[in-house]
Design an enzyme around this catalytic site. Structure first.
Site, PDB file in Angstrom:
ATOM      1  N   ASP A 236      37.638  43.705  30.391  1.00  0.00           N
ATOM      2  CA  ASP A 236      37.428  44.880  31.274  1.00  0.00           C
ATOM      3  C   ASP A 236      37.287  46.113  30.390  1.00  0.00           C
ATOM      4  OD1 ASP A 236      37.568  46.787  33.586  1.00  0.00           O
ATOM      5  OD2 ASP A 236      38.219  44.988  34.657  1.00  0.00           O
ATOM      6  N   ASN A 286      31.592  38.872  36.470  1.00  0.00           N
ATOM      7  CA  ASN A 286      32.123  39.433  37.716  1.00  0.00           C
ATOM      8  C   ASN A 286      32.079  40.954  37.746  1.00  0.00           C
ATOM      9  OD1 ASN A 286      34.120  39.647  40.127  1.00  0.00           O
ATOM     10  ND2 ASN A 286      35.151  40.714  38.443  1.00  0.00           N
ATOM     11  N   GLY A 288      31.371  44.596  38.240  1.00  0.00           N
ATOM     12  CA  GLY A 288      30.326  45.181  39.074  1.00  0.00           C
ATOM     13  C   GLY A 288      30.778  46.515  39.612  1.00  0.00           C
ATOM     14  N   LEU A 294      21.760  56.760  50.219  1.00  0.00           N
ATOM     15  CA  LEU A 294      20.457  56.413  50.782  1.00  0.00           C
ATOM     16  C   LEU A 294      19.397  56.659  49.713  1.00  0.00           C
ATOM     17  CD1 LEU A 294      20.688  58.037  54.336  1.00  0.00           C
ATOM     18  CD2 LEU A 294      21.050  55.642  53.698  1.00  0.00           C
ATOM     19  N   TYR A 351      22.410  48.756  44.524  1.00  0.00           N
ATOM     20  CA  TYR A 351      23.342  47.615  44.440  1.00  0.00           C
ATOM     21  C   TYR A 351      22.634  46.320  44.865  1.00  0.00           C
ATOM     22  CZ  TYR A 351      27.684  44.986  45.374  1.00  0.00           C
ATOM     23  OH  TYR A 351      28.692  44.061  45.391  1.00  0.00           O
ATOM     24  N   LYS A 355      21.974  42.920  42.733  1.00  0.00           N
ATOM     25  CA  LYS A 355      22.542  41.622  43.118  1.00  0.00           C
ATOM     26  C   LYS A 355      21.444  40.602  43.430  1.00  0.00           C
ATOM     27  CE  LYS A 355      26.907  42.674  42.686  1.00  0.00           C
ATOM     28  NZ  LYS A 355      27.731  42.045  41.641  1.00  0.00           N
TER      29      LYS A 355
END
Ligand code: NAD
Length: 445
Positions: A236, A286, A288, A294, A351, A355
């Protein structure tokens, strides 16, 4: 993270009011514990093919009671519908209508699992019947109650109903490890993979790296991989160093303070794993972040930071791993994607792009890892109870949490269980796939 509503309607007057008003009454899910029986009751195997007979034989070896025909008024823990020889739509009727009444006897937190063949390349009638299983299973999953789930295993050319990863996936779906996986299919692409000698410790002897491990889902993944026998390197950012050390110490692993977006992140990970633990077998991406806005208000900082952490870092680290001689013995990569990357989400163009990009990366990297007997898959969580989702405003949070077949949010350990399974050799025949851990979201994908 708490779900106060579920607590209120689970007992006493709250339960009665919810029932009267027809409000959601989420069931307490039966989650995995070591030495827990696979399903909570006998397994009914429906199907007349040789594959169904072989599978029933394998299940007997797992110490579960197996029925080949429903016994009147007997509760069953699971129904396995073996549909591996469908040639035309008419072949669906008999097994499906046998399973129908048997559902009445399915225990709370029971399981329905279909085993069918991929439609690819078959005659139109066979392809139609095989694809039909998709709609059938996803609908059954929406009709189940009391924490029961429905999932499917799809066999590709050359993969039998008793191939290692078919059995591995079946074990996963029958067990409490898949408590929040509902309405999903796992496609077994090859007969490779192997079942663990000790089912409760499938990662014994493996060294695993988990990024974003200081808290939330990442901390849970680290603990779950450790519970399953792996030695874990917890990664991390330096700012999360204290929490990271706590997680690593708690599982007798090591901590590596590292920003995954650094150019040399891959090499630093390899050097740490090899110098401290002698090898590297499993990489879990992992880490993220979200920076929601918007698109009309999106700026460079929000866009590039999300793409940088969630996607580009994974690509760069994978490149370093693939180039390294230390990641060549049945290596496994599991990436955390998101249902936002499948269905899209308002305010999350950055995002969702990152993904969805992870899913594209996983599919394209699978053949590269196959050269070393390895695999790469993604897990796409839906609404999971973490600090990330606790920060959402009340109304969207409550809607996101309830609108799935299980009417509740998942827990970090639900995502961790799916990752632990995909990181194991039992899933060795599964690669390039995306497994959603979303309780079968009812909106969007
Ligand atoms: P979280 O914010 O609680 O934890 C993320 C961790 O990643 C933190 O410890 C953070 O310090 C670390 N991290 C961030 N940037 C980093 C970097 N550059 N280098 C190293 N570490 C870094 O988030 P979470 O809810 O536990 O989510 C974990 C993963 O699951 C993320 O990829 C997220 O997108 C995904 N996900 C979460 C949900 C959900 O409902 N919580 C749903 C879908 C997907």
């Amino acid at each position: 993270m708490t779900d106060t509503y579920t607590r209120l309607v689970s007992k006493g007057p709250g339960r009665d009011v919810a029932k009267k008003l027809g409000l959601p009454q989420p069931a307490a899910l039966r989650r995995y514990e070591p030495r827990q029986p696979l399903p909570a009751g006998p397994v009914l195997v429906i199907g007349a093919s040789a594959g169904a007979d072989d599978l029933a034989g394998e299940l007997l070896d797992w110490d579960v009671e197996v029925r080949r025909h429903a016994v009147a008024k007997e509760r069953v823990g699971a129904i396995v519908l073996v549909l591996d020889d469908l040639q035309s739509p008419a072949d669906l009727e008999q097994p499906v209508l046998t399973a129908g009444p048997a559902l009445r006897e399915l225990a709370p937190n029971g399981r329905v699992v279909t085993i069918s063949r991929a439609p690819d390349g078959g005659r139109p009638a066979a392809a139609a019947a095989r694809q039909g299983v998709d709609g059938l299973l996803r609908s059954v999953a929406k009709e189940l109650w009391a924490g029961a789930t429905g999932n499917g295993i799809v066999l590709t050319e050359g993969v039998s109903a008793t191939a290692p990863s078919v059995l591995g996936a079946l074990r996963f779906f029958l067990s409490g490890r898949s408590a929040f996986v509902d309405g999903q299919f796992l496609r077994v692409g090859s007969p490779s993979g192997s079942l663990p000698a000790v089912p409760d410790a499938p990662l014994t002897g493996k060294v695993a790296v988990v990024t974003g491990a200081a808290r939330g889902i990442g901390a849970s993944i680290a603990r779950t991989l450790h519970r399953d026998g792996a030695t874990v390197v917890a990664v991390d950012i330096p700012a999360a160093g204290d929490h990271l050390a706590e997680v690593a110490n708690g599982i007798r692993g090591t901590a590596l303070q590292l920003d995954v977006t650094r150019e040399d992140a891959g090499q630093r990970i390899i050097d740490h794993a090899v110098s401290r633990h002698g090898r590297l077998d499993i990489m879990v991406h992992n880490a993220g972040i979200t920076r929601d806005k918007l698109l009309v208000n999106m700026d460079h900082g929000r866009w590039s930071s999300v793409i940088g952490v969630n996607l580009e870092a994974q690509l760069r680290i994978n490149e370093a791993l693939l180039a390294s001689g230390h990641f060549r013995s049945a290596p496994r990569i599991v990436s955390v994607a998101s249902t936002s990357g499948i269905a899209g989400n308002r305010g999350q163009t950055n995002y969702a792009a990152s993904k969805a990009g992870v899913i594209g990366m996983v599919r394209a990297t699978a053949p590269l890892l196959a050269e070393y007997g390895g695999s790469i898959n993604a897990v796409a969580p839906g609404f999971i109870e973490t600090e990330m989702t606790a920060r959402m405003p009340f109304a969207p949070r409550e809607i996101a949490r309830r609108l799935n077949s299980l009417q509740q949010g998942g827990r970090p350990e639900d995502v961790a269980e799916a990752i632990a399974f995909l990181a194991s050799d039992a899933a060795g025949g599964i690669s390039g796939q995306v497994l959603r851990v979303c309780g079968q979201n009812l909106v969007g994908a």
